[in-house]
Design a protein around this motif. Structure first.
Motif, PDB file in Angstrom:
ATOM      1  N   ALA A  42       1.303   6.738  -6.954  1.00  0.00           N
ATOM      2  CA  ALA A  42       0.123   7.445  -7.447  1.00  0.00           C
ATOM      3  C   ALA A  42       0.276   8.961  -7.362  1.00  0.00           C
ATOM      4  O   ALA A  42      -0.582   9.703  -7.846  1.00  0.00           O
ATOM      5  CB  ALA A  42      -1.108   7.002  -6.658  1.00  0.00           C
ATOM      6  N   ARG A  43       1.358   9.424  -6.735  1.00  0.00           N
ATOM      7  CA  ARG A  43       1.532  10.877  -6.615  1.00  0.00           C
ATOM      8  C   ARG A  43       1.693  11.532  -7.974  1.00  0.00           C
ATOM      9  O   ARG A  43       2.254  10.937  -8.894  1.00  0.00           O
ATOM     10  CB  ARG A  43       2.779  11.181  -5.782  1.00  0.00           C
ATOM     11  CG  ARG A  43       2.612  10.874  -4.314  1.00  0.00           C
ATOM     12  CD  ARG A  43       3.817  11.393  -3.558  1.00  0.00           C
ATOM     13  NE  ARG A  43       3.747  11.077  -2.146  1.00  0.00           N
ATOM     14  CZ  ARG A  43       4.698  11.398  -1.269  1.00  0.00           C
ATOM     15  NH1 ARG A  43       5.794  12.032  -1.666  1.00  0.00           N
ATOM     16  NH2 ARG A  43       4.567  11.093   0.003  1.00  0.00           N
TER      17      ARG A  43
ATOM     18  N   SER B 188       0.815  -1.214   0.000  1.00  0.00           N
ATOM     19  CA  SER B 188       0.000   0.000   0.000  1.00  0.00           C
ATOM     20  C   SER B 188       0.857   1.275   0.000  1.00  0.00           C
ATOM     21  O   SER B 188       0.497   2.261  -0.645  1.00  0.00           O
ATOM     22  CB  SER B 188      -0.957  -0.002   1.193  1.00  0.00           C
ATOM     23  OG  SER B 188      -0.228  -0.161   2.392  1.00  0.00           O
ATOM     24  N   GLU B 189       2.000   1.250   0.702  1.00  0.00           N
ATOM     25  CA  GLU B 189       2.835   2.452   0.730  1.00  0.00           C
ATOM     26  C   GLU B 189       3.419   2.730  -0.659  1.00  0.00           C
ATOM     27  O   GLU B 189       3.425   3.884  -1.134  1.00  0.00           O
ATOM     28  CB  GLU B 189       3.959   2.313   1.758  1.00  0.00           C
ATOM     29  CG  GLU B 189       4.739   3.611   1.903  1.00  0.00           C
ATOM     30  CD  GLU B 189       5.881   3.522   2.915  1.00  0.00           C
ATOM     31  OE1 GLU B 189       6.035   2.482   3.573  1.00  0.00           O
ATOM     32  OE2 GLU B 189       6.640   4.516   3.004  1.00  0.00           O
TER      33      GLU B 189
ATOM     34  N   THR C   7       2.161   1.753  -3.488  1.00  0.00           N
ATOM     35  CA  THR C   7       1.049   2.139  -4.356  1.00  0.00           C
ATOM     36  C   THR C   7       0.726   3.619  -4.192  1.00  0.00           C
ATOM     37  O   THR C   7       0.517   4.344  -5.175  1.00  0.00           O
ATOM     38  CB  THR C   7      -0.202   1.280  -4.034  1.00  0.00           C
ATOM     39  OG1 THR C   7       0.134  -0.094  -4.281  1.00  0.00           O
ATOM     40  CG2 THR C   7      -1.384   1.674  -4.891  1.00  0.00           C
ATOM     41  N   ALA C   8       0.724   4.082  -2.937  1.00  0.00           N
ATOM     42  CA  ALA C   8       0.413   5.493  -2.670  1.00  0.00           C
ATOM     43  C   ALA C   8       1.509   6.402  -3.227  1.00  0.00           C
ATOM     44  O   ALA C   8       1.214   7.448  -3.829  1.00  0.00           O
ATOM     45  CB  ALA C   8       0.244   5.710  -1.165  1.00  0.00           C
TER      46      ALA C   8
END
Ligand SMILES: [Fe+2]
Length: 181
Positions: free
Chosen positions: A44-45, A37-38, A40-41
């Motif tokens: 996505a920036r 998840s980290e 992925t985040a």
């Protein structure tokens, strides 16, 4: 998840094991990497500063260390393509059929794109990639790359020397674009 399309049949493969088995004898390595998840985040920036890039590389340190041991890649960084002015000119360097003097090694952590390849027998195949897809195109292999209409992809790349990325073109011919669906 990746999708492989042999252009001579048009029938796609979407099972990662089947894709890896298709690509291996053609010299292209393919694997799936877990993207948490980290990562992925971060991927996505809209823009990634140096800290974000360093953190992204650090999140994959185990996979990267394993590859560095096995293949001898001393360096890794992050490439982030975004739909900003000039992106089409930048991408146009790579949508023509070309090869490099170094392997083209990418772990996709966000966004989408497609590689195309010319096999030793001249037949062409496409590999659509997205987060979690790891690919290594060997030095000297004819290939090309497209982003889809969103012009957004984030990847970790491994390399020996960034000079190895200079594309050598076969002609002005553009590769076949993939159609995501
Ligand atoms: Fe390339």
């Amino acid at each position: 998840m990746a999708r492989l399309i042999p252009l001579w049949t048009g029938r796609p493969l979407d099972d990662p094991t089947a894709i890896a088995e298709f690509l291996a004898p053609r010299g292209v390595a393919f694997a799936r990497w877990e993207v948490g998840s980290e990562a992925t985040a971060l991927a996505a920036r809209e823009a990634l500063d140096d800290d974000a890039r360093e953190r992204l590389v650090a999140l994959f340190r185990l996979e990267l260390a394993r590859l560095a041991d096995a293949e001898g890649y001393p360096a890794a960084d992050v490439v982030a393509v975004r739909a900003v002015p000039g992106v089409d000119e930048a991408l146009a360097r790579f949508d023509r059929v070309h090869f490099h003097d170094d392997d083209e090694v990418r772990a996709i952590v966000g966004g989408r794109g497609a590689f195309g390849f010319v096999g030793d027998d001249g037949r062409q195949f496409l590999l659509e990639v997205e987060a979690g897809d790891f690919i290594s195109v060997p030095a000297g292999m004819w290939h090309w790359f497209y982003c889809d209409d969103e012009r957004t992809i984030t990847a970790i790349r491994l390399f020996r020397d960034s000079a190895g990325w200079t594309p050598h073109y076969r002609s002005t011919e553009r590769g076949v674009p993939a159609v995501h669906g």
